[in-house]
Design a protein around this motif. Structure first.
Motif, PDB file in Angstrom:
ATOM      1  N   ARG A  99       0.818  -1.214   0.000  1.00 25.37           N
ATOM      2  CA  ARG A  99       0.000   0.000   0.000  1.00 25.37           C
ATOM      3  C   ARG A  99       0.851   1.262   0.000  1.00 25.37           C
ATOM      4  N   PRO A 133       3.586   3.770  -2.069  1.00 22.14           N
ATOM      5  CA  PRO A 133       4.276   4.007  -3.335  1.00 22.14           C
ATOM      6  C   PRO A 133       5.781   3.808  -3.162  1.00 22.14           C
ATOM      7  N   THR A 176       6.152   7.123  -8.026  1.00 20.23           N
ATOM      8  CA  THR A 176       4.754   7.222  -7.593  1.00 20.23           C
ATOM      9  C   THR A 176       3.995   5.930  -7.845  1.00 20.23           C
ATOM     10  N   TYR A 198       3.101   1.800  -7.376  1.00 25.99           N
ATOM     11  CA  TYR A 198       3.037   0.869  -6.250  1.00 25.99           C
ATOM     12  C   TYR A 198       3.769  -0.430  -6.613  1.00 25.99           C
ATOM     13  N   LEU A 230      -0.894  11.008  -3.421  1.00 34.27           N
ATOM     14  CA  LEU A 230      -1.370  10.014  -4.386  1.00 34.27           C
ATOM     15  C   LEU A 230      -2.785   9.563  -4.056  1.00 34.27           C
ATOM     16  N   VAL A 231      -3.008   9.317  -2.761  1.00 33.90           N
ATOM     17  CA  VAL A 231      -4.335   8.852  -2.346  1.00 33.90           C
ATOM     18  C   VAL A 231      -5.365   9.933  -2.630  1.00 33.90           C
ATOM     19  N   ARG A 267      -6.160  10.048  -6.287  1.00 33.18           N
ATOM     20  CA  ARG A 267      -7.000   8.913  -6.663  1.00 33.18           C
ATOM     21  C   ARG A 267      -8.416   9.092  -6.147  1.00 33.18           C
ATOM     22  N   ALA A 312      -9.032   4.192  -3.190  1.00 33.47           N
ATOM     23  CA  ALA A 312      -7.894   5.096  -3.299  1.00 33.47           C
ATOM     24  C   ALA A 312      -6.723   4.590  -2.478  1.00 33.47           C
ATOM     25  N   LEU A 313      -7.028   3.947  -1.335  1.00 34.40           N
ATOM     26  CA  LEU A 313      -5.951   3.446  -0.487  1.00 34.40           C
ATOM     27  C   LEU A 313      -5.400   2.123  -0.998  1.00 34.40           C
TER      28      LEU A 313
END
Lengths: 681, 309
Positions: free
Chosen positions: A461, A463, A501, A503, B23-24, B27, B290-291
């Protein structure tokens, strides 16, 4: 293919398997042709996702319902594809039997081994229970299980991994099948056990005259066992030939790359040749040759039409330039770009270099507890029982041992930065027993670890940028420093800094391991602990990571403590090696000395068990097969703990010498190249 | 390894250090459902706090000329048995229920995740002590305790009420978080963080909680609806919302029995409650996606899921 007088035993023609995916069918096998003659051993080799296991499973119709199988599989001229389940069941086990990768899940845990083998006999033969049981005992005897009568009444969990795999083979040959399908039969096993099991497979094949299909990712296993080899890539056979031909003069660049990417135990073969890139996902294969994107010999025409498998005298390859390769016979390094390894940053005599890690007499026991409410101690596991290590600046120390030898426990004892149970650990000049909390925290920055499984060791979870920055945060680096360092690190391990950025799941296995390495390097450590860093990776990817580790070490003057069960990797990368058996160091010294002139009988057996990816050399070697499994670490052995399996001890005639092995625990002896044996070779 | 030809126009202006938070958020904003849910919650707040100014009627003052009247131009949502305007009551009730629902869900989830994660991560004595508290609260009859303490808390108002509701609402969640944490603790990435010298509380906040977030979010969205309903039950004790003051819960309780005959008494508050819970669910779904980086960007861009670097 070659024409034979008799019909082939098994003929697979244009086999295609698709799996239902969320976006439509995903191909797994795209037109495979295979021919298997009686008594022959066919090796199918390929990396994960190449479709080798699916091919093997589809012969028996064992694929899940989501798979659609087209093409033809003929057993003695009888079509198997589309056969109803009842008729297939009569063939499974009777004419074609399977040996699976994981023997623990292939046995039902609640039934005794003997009953399960007897059941396999009675399914296909009209015999009574007593006869089936006798047959089961014979079979267990055939595969070399000691005291077969008693073994019949054991449950699967009471067997060790190697024993289970033998029992599995016994079950497979119970009805004297014509074909044995072995799907990665030794992947889950240690090398010495792997050598035993391969030997049993050969025995079983000889006794029953069955043809063997051996599916493996390990070129060494294939080279030592197979008569003919089929190399698979992206769901197709890209090259097939006799084993000697294939290894001597590969005609497909992928095969050439695979051979160049495998580190070799005999130290020959030069630098590792990684195949660039990673396999394209099967759902979106490009038009043309699927290997073209990674191929150094690719031309314009490669990306338009997928080449057919073609060639002469039984050596076929699916490459437009196979004739050229056959003629020129280049070495892998001549075709693939070989990365330059920069000169070492740390030079000079070993004794003059700083000592990074010194371990002496390290010991660690775990209590064996029993009871649910009130736990009571019923014994101890001696996980580590006398480990000595010595690592200098700019050096790589390989730590080798089979599973259960205490490698991981040793590592975690080092990483805990606390006082060990027994013995002494000195890290970068600090005794870990006397460290304060603040000192331990500072020391953490200079000692980093790379784990085996890059998927498990990266937080899914987070990046990648944050993952790499984590040790910097832990050491309270400031924001500007972190923002500067992260792209630099990603570039250093060969990744695009713009990927910060993304994952972890968006990267391939090799790239994930590079992220793991970048994270470990973030705080500029002196010592990197590598816990089986390449064992979860495919060969072609592994080579790239090993080369990266080598150049990073030279560039940054790092020291590596490299733990591996793979001796070839150690030989390739390490400067010194330390061999462990049952929690003890049994031999250590320079890599060349230990590998070329092993002194401890265990090291000798270990080295001889490693298969070489070279059929001629593999056949010429004489092999020392160790009897049995490593004994349980729950008891402390008097005398030499290796005695029970030791070929040297078995040959000792003089009672005085035997008594010495039985009573006196051998200490590490010798200077430079040490071995813990009373009668070193 | 593979090189990706990054679009320079896209890559250049983006700041390098785009961390997880940013980022979250990106998203989340890209997920239509979450944005719609947020807008809906916002509109409900506007209705709740702006509504009283739209109507001349007060929630408490009865209009004796209109008893049990169906919706009309005069009384938009109709009137109840003593002539109170249902619209005025509903918006008044919404004010209470929005705040109570959201805050109770927030407090109980935060408490549950902290206690559960700490108990699971530290183990040993910390685990035993925290789980003792959890078990104690689970076996205590919560209503009894609320009845006993409520007279003393009457003066403190709704915030004490929110806290009381939250205190009896987190234990089961905490137990689940604890067991999830115990399995996460053994995962290699947590071990890796520990060996890198990351502090335990930081490991919990950066590694453990994001990995149990999917469960926490679902749990919190359920808790929102639950809190609104359990507040009704507490009103029987004369605690929390007391007549003539109303909440969606009390309105629903009063309207249920009359629903077949005077449907407007039931369906307007019920409809708003459903809207509220639905909006929270939409936000929760968006946040969860998003997570979770494997969820494919929150937007149904189907091919992006399989994109390989």
């Amino acid at each position: 293919m070659t024409t034979t007088v008799d019909t082939p035993l098994l003929a697979v023609r244009d086999l295609r398997v698709d799996f239902a995916g969320p976006l439509g069918p995903v191909p797994a096998v795209r037109g495979v042709d295979l021919t298997l003659r009686r008594g022959e051993t066919l090796g199918i080799v390929g990396e994960s996702g190449s479709g080798k296991s699916v091919t093997a499973l589809s012969v028996l119709g064992l694929l899940p319902r989501t798979a659609s199988v087209r093409g033809s599989v003929q057993l003695d001229g009888r079509e198997l594809v589309g056969l109803p389940g009842r008729e297939l069941a009569a063939i499974r086990g009777r004419r074609v039997a399977m040996v699976f990768q994981d023997p623990l899940s292939a046995f039902t845990p609640v039934y005794r081994i003997g009953d399960q083998i007897a059941e396999a006999v009675r399914v296909h033969q009209q015999v009574d229970k007593a006869a089936a049981r006798r047959r089961a005992a014979e079979l267990l005897d055939l595969v070399g299980i000691p005291a077969p009568e008693r073994a019949l009444d054991s449950f699967p969990h009471e067997f060790s991994g190697g024993m289970r795999q033998r029992a599995m083979i016994a079950m497979a040959v119970a009805n004297e099948p014509d074909i044995l399908l072995a799907d990665e039969p030794t992947t889950a096993l240690d090398v010495t056990i792997q050598a035993q099991v391969l030997d049993v497979l050969r025995t079983a094949q000889r006794e029953t005259g069955a043809a063997l299909v051996l599916v493996s990712h390990d070129l060494g296993v294939i080279a030592g066992t197979a008569d003919r080899v089929a190399v698979m890539y992206a769901g197709r056979v890209v090259e097939t030939a006799g084993v000697d031909e294939l290894f001597a003069a590969p005609r497909h660049p992928y095969t050439l790359g695979l051979i160049g990417a495998v580190p070799r135990l005999d130290g020959r073969g030069g630098p590792l040749v990684p195949i660039p890139g990673s396999p394209a996902p099967m759902a979106e294969l490009p038009p043309g040759c699927p290997f073209a994107a990674r191929c150094p010999l690719a031309e314009q025409r490669c990306s338009t039409v997928e080449p057919e498998l073609s060639g002469s005298d039984g050596h076929l390859a699916a490459c437009v330039r196979s004739a050229e390769l056959a003629e020129r016979r280049p070495a892998p390094a001549e075709v693939y770009p070989v990365p330059e390894v920069p000169p070492a940053a740390v030079t000079g005599d070993r004794d003059s270099r700083a000592r990074v890690l010194a371990v002496s007499g390290l010991g660690k026991t775990f209590p064996l507890l029993k009871g649910t409410v009130f736990k009571r101690r019923i014994g101890e596991v001696y996980a580590v029982d006398g480990v000595d290590l010595d690592l200098r600046e700019g050096e790589t120390l390989g730590l080798v041992g089979e599973s259960g030898s205490g490698k991981s426990t040793t590592l975690f004892e080092l990483l805990n930065l606390a006082a060990p149970e027994t013995g002494r650990i000195e890290l970068l000049g600090h005794d870990t027993a006397t460290l304060t909390r603040a000192e331990a925290h500072r020391l953490r920055a200079r000692l980093q670890i790379v784990f085996q499984d890059p998927m498990a060791s990266l937080d899914p979870r987070m990046p990648v940028g944050d993952i790499v920055a984590e040790p910097l945060h832990a050491q309270h680096a400031d924001r500007a420093e972190i923002a500067r360092r992260v792209p630099e690190l990603l570039r250093q391990v060969g990744l695009d800094p713009d990927h910060a950025t993304r994952y972890p799941h968006q990267f391939s296995g090799g790239q994930r391991q590079r992220i793991s390495i970048a994270r470990a390097l973030a705080v500029r450590p002196k010592l990197l602990v590598l816990d089986e860093p390449v064992s979860a990776l495919d060969v072609s990817i592994q080579a790239g990571v090993l080369n990266l580790l080598q150049s990073l070490k030279a560039e940054l003057g790092l020291s590596y403590l490299f733990v591996s069960h793979d001796l070839s990797v150690i030989r390739h990368l390490a400067d010194r090696v330390s061999v462990m058996y049952l929690g003890r160091t049994v031999e250590q010294g320079e890599v060349s000395a230990v590998f070329d002139r092993p002194r401890h009988p265990y090291t000798r057996a270990l080295l001889s068990a490693v298969p070489l990816p070279d059929p001629a050399a593999e056949r010429a070697r004489d092999r020392i097969l160790l009897a049995g499994d490593p004994p349980s670490p729950t008891q402390r052995h008097t005398g030499c703990p290796f005695r029970a399996r030791c070929p040297v001890y078995a040959r000792l005639a003089e009672p005085g010498a035997r008594a010495r092995c039985e009573q006196e625990k051998p200490a590490l002896a010798g200077d430079g190249h040490q071995a813990a044996c009373h009668f070193p070779g | 390894m593979t090189t990706l030809v990054a679009d320079p126009a896209e890559a250049a202006p983006a700041p390098r250090a785009a961390g997880r938070g940013r980022l979250v958020l990106t998203r989340l904003l890209a997920a239509r459902g979450a944005v719609a849910g947020a807008v809906l919650v916002l509109l409900l707040f506007v209705l709740a706090f702006g509504g009283p100014y739209l109507t001349p009627w007060d929630y408490a003052t009865p209009d004796f000329t209109a008893l049990h009247q169906p919706p009309s131009a005069q009384h938009w949502f109709g009137t109840n048995g003593i002539g109170q305007d249902v619209f005025a009551q509903v918006v008044r009730g919404l004010q209470k229920s929005l705040v109570i629902g959201l805050l109770v869900a927030l407090f109980s989830t935060v408490l549950a995740s902290l206690v559960g994660a700490c108990a699971g991560y530290f183990g040993g004595w910390a685990d035993r002590a925290l789980m003792f508290v959890v078990d104690l609260l689970l076996v205590f009859p919560s209503f009894l305790i609320i009845t006993i303490v409520s007279p003393r808390l009457k003066s403190t108002g709704w915030i004490a009420f929110v806290l009381l509701l939250a205190v009896f609402n987190w234990m089961i969640t905490a137990r689940v978080v604890r067991s999830m944490t115990i399995s996460l603790r053994e995962r290699e990435f947590v071990r890796a963080a520990r060996f890198m010298g990351v502090r335990p509380l930081r490991i919990i906040s950066r590694h453990i909680l994001p990995n149990v977030a999917s469960f926490l979010i679902i749990d919190a969205t359920i808790a929102v609806g639950g809190a609104v309903m359990s507040e009704t039950a507490l009103s029987y004790f004369g605690f929390g919302v007391k007549p003539p003051d109303v909440s969606l819960g009390t309105l629903l309780a009063a309207g249920t029995s009359e629903a077949p005959v005077f449907p407007w008494l039931f369906y307007f508050p019920a409809g708003l409650l459903v809207l509220f819970v639905l909006a929270v669910n939409l936000i929760g779904d968006g946040l969860r996606d998003a997570l979770d980086p494997t969820a494919g960007g929150g937007r149904p861009r189907r091919n992006s899921r399989r994109k390989k670097p």
